[in-house]
Design an enzyme around this catalytic site. Structure first.
Site, short mmCIF file in Angstrom:
data_model
loop_
_atom_site.label_atom_id
_atom_site.label_comp_id
_atom_site.label_asym_id
_atom_site.label_seq_id
_atom_site.Cartn_x
_atom_site.Cartn_y
_atom_site.Cartn_z
CG ASP A 146 -0.16 -4.07 2.67
OD1 ASP A 146 0.05 -3.55 1.56
OD2 ASP A 146 -0.28 -3.41 3.72
CG LEU B 189 -8.63 -27.23 -0.54
CD1 LEU B 189 -7.99 -28.46 -1.18
CD2 LEU B 189 -8.55 -27.33 0.98
N GLY B 190 -9.90 -24.23 -2.80
CA GLY B 190 -11.23 -23.91 -3.29
C GLY B 190 -12.34 -24.09 -2.27
CB VAL B 191 -12.84 -24.89 1.02
CG1 VAL B 191 -12.80 -26.23 0.32
CG2 VAL B 191 -11.55 -24.65 1.81
N GLY C 157 3.40 6.61 8.27
CA GLY C 157 4.77 6.81 7.79
C GLY C 157 5.68 5.69 8.21
CG ASN C 158 6.51 4.05 12.19
OD1 ASN C 158 6.00 4.87 12.94
ND2 ASN C 158 7.80 3.73 12.25
CB SER C 159 3.21 1.76 6.30
OG SER C 159 2.06 1.89 7.06
CG HIS D 159 -0.40 0.28 2.51
ND1 HIS D 159 -0.09 -0.70 3.44
CD2 HIS D 159 -0.05 1.45 3.12
CE1 HIS D 159 0.39 -0.16 4.54
NE2 HIS D 159 0.43 1.15 4.36
#
Length: 510
Positions: free
Chosen positions: A166, A299-301, A242-244, A133
């Site tokens: 992220d 897997l699809g669940v 700003g720490n991100s 982000h």
């Protein structure tokens, strides 16, 4: 002569007794470590010979390797030369003249600020780890080093991003010598360990804050970017906007996490911050550097967390595993015979502790690999299934298209009540604007506060599709189930649709 010998032996005895006593006392007071483990003093001797905080060393190691990342993003839009934004006269003009209003293309620049850190070097190329982000949709990225040097243009490249965690990996090119941070092992951290955050909060470069690891394995955090895989480290080290993207370090200066978000009513530090574990980042980085993208197992669940009451309905002696709320059509799970209502207890021989643990197990499995699933069915029978893991699609898989199920003749009774809730048919619910789908079932019209249904978590608007072994398609099915389970002992399993998503709820009837 004999006296001198006795005196000498007495002196030796006193010396040995004092030495042994000293060892015992210091061991009891934990002033030394008799097992040979490294001690962690609160203060260490600095270069000047004076005592100093060990955080000084961490700052000296980490700060030069932390960078400031600023971005520019061009936002394009169109506006009318005659009307202001949201002007009610614009809508009147459109309807009255039935013609489009001329518009003028405009644009403005949006800026953002974050952090990152150097984790690898290859000649004059340095690799930076940060949050997705921080650089998302950026038309221009400026990396500022600790000494004030700025790097931009062709010398900054985005090697890959991963929205699901992220995370993003950048590459910069410079002749300058920049330190590289060592990546630690986030699986070894413990609650109460020191946690040191370094970054650029509010643009204040090279800021270091100190706290402890407050908790591990945090998930379900409502973050704006909504990463799918949440297994956060929680810390009370001050983290602010700003720490991100900056590093979270241990007392040895090793990176144990990437600072990502805070939970605060004001948007600033309130004692609760979150970091992505570095072991999660290692998997993402390796995939991006080798393949240019992150490839995960699929897997699809739709997994749902188990609760103590749900565990009882499956005769489990404790709470573990994940409940399969939905199986996507033609997915690897569907082809292997996995069904909704099944509980996955083990994945490839490893016990499944919770939903996040399960998601990571699947994601870190190579597509094409055949794994075994130990499941317990709704009737309590345990089975072992083999499933060939697929590749997770670039975008989240869409749910199955809902079948067009038309109701048969409406039940004679327009509504029914049980356990403190009143339900109505789907046709009547549409008139109340409580339901707009095509799935069969009954819709909860109201729930009496403090009732059994309220205590279990059933809410107005829920579509009930199954109660115990009864499929619920209309009011008459609901009435049959209520009579059959009127004297049921212990929790009873309900399958409901809430906002289009299937979930299971355990309801204790008596």
């Amino acid at each position: 002569m004999a006296k001198k010998l006795k005196f000498a032996l007495l002196i030796i005895f006193i010396f040995l007794a004092g030495t042994i006593s000293g060892f015992i006392i210091t061991a009891q007071l934990k002033l030394s470590n008799l097992e040979g483990k490294d001690t962690k003093p609160y203060f260490v001797e600095g270069d000047s010979g004076t005592l100093e905080s060990p955080f000084v060393r961490v700052a000296e190691i980490a700060t030069p390797a932390v960078v400031n990342i600023s971005t520019e993003r061009v936002v394009k839009f169109r506006t009318s030369p005659f009307f202001d934004e949201n002007d009610p006269f614009e809508q009147f003009f459109r309807k009255f003249f039935e013609m489009p209003i001329p518009s003028i293309p405009r644009e403005y620049k949006s800026t953002s600020l974050g952090s990152g850190f150097i984790f690898r070097r290859d000649g004059d190329k340095y690799y930076i780890l940060t949050n997705n982000h921080v650089i998302k949709d950026a038309s221009k990225i400026i990396v500022k080093l600790n000494d004030g040097t700025t790097i931009t243009g062709d010398n900054v490249k985005v090697l890959g991003t991963d929205k699901s965690t992220d995370l993003a990996v950048l590459q910069i090119k410079t002749k300058k010598e920049i330190p590289v941070l060592k990546l630690g092992d986030s699986d070894k951290i413990r609650v109460g360990d020191w946690a040191i955050a370094v970054g650029n909060p509010f643009g204040l470069e090279g800021t270091l804050t100190v706290g402890v690891i407050s908790a591990k394995g945090r998930s379900g955090i409502p973050l704006p970017e909504g990463p799918i895989y949440e297994n956060f480290i929680q810390t009370d080290a001050a983290i602010n906007p700003g720490n991100s993207g900056g590093p979270l370090l241990n007392i040895r200066g090793e990176v144990i996490g990437i600072n990502t978000a805070i939970t605060s009513p004001s948007g600033a530090y309130a004692g609760v911050g979150f970091a992505i574990p570095i072991n999660t980042a290692k998997f993402v980085v390796e995939q991006i550097l080798k393949k240019g993208k992150v490839i995960r197992g699929y897997l699809g669940v739709y997994p749902q967390a188990m609760t103590p009451d749900l565990a009882k309905t499956y005769n489990l002696d404790r709470v573990y595993g994940v409940l399969v709320a939905k199986v996507l059509k033609d997915s690897p799970a569907d082809k292997a015979g996995l069904q909704e209502g099944d509980v996955i207890l083990k994945f490839n021989g490893k016990e499944v502790s919770d939903v996040e643990n399960f998601r990571l197990m699947v994601a870190h499995t190579q597509p094409g690999e055949v794994v075994t699933l130990e499941v317990v069915k709704e009737n309590g029978v345990r089975k072992t299934l083999k499933v060939k893991i697929g590749e997770y699609p670039n975008e989240s898989p869409k749910q199955e298209e809902q079948e067009d199920i038309s109701e048969s003749e409406e039940a004679k009774n327009p509504e029914a009540s049980w356990l403190g809730m009143t339900v109505i048919s789907t046709e009547l619910a549409r008139q109340y604007n409580l339901y707009s789908g095509n799935e069969a079932g009954v819709v909860v019209k109201s729930v009496e506060p403090g009732s059994v249904a309220d205590f279990a978590g059933i809410v107005r608007g829920d579509l009930i599709q199954k109660i115990g072994e009864y499929q619920i398609k209309d009011i008459s099915d609901f009435v049959k189930a209520s009579k059959a389970y009127k004297n049921a002992q212990g929790p009873l399993r309900f399958k409901i649709l809430r906002n289009g998503m299937p979930i299971f709820i355990a309801v204790t009837v008596r």
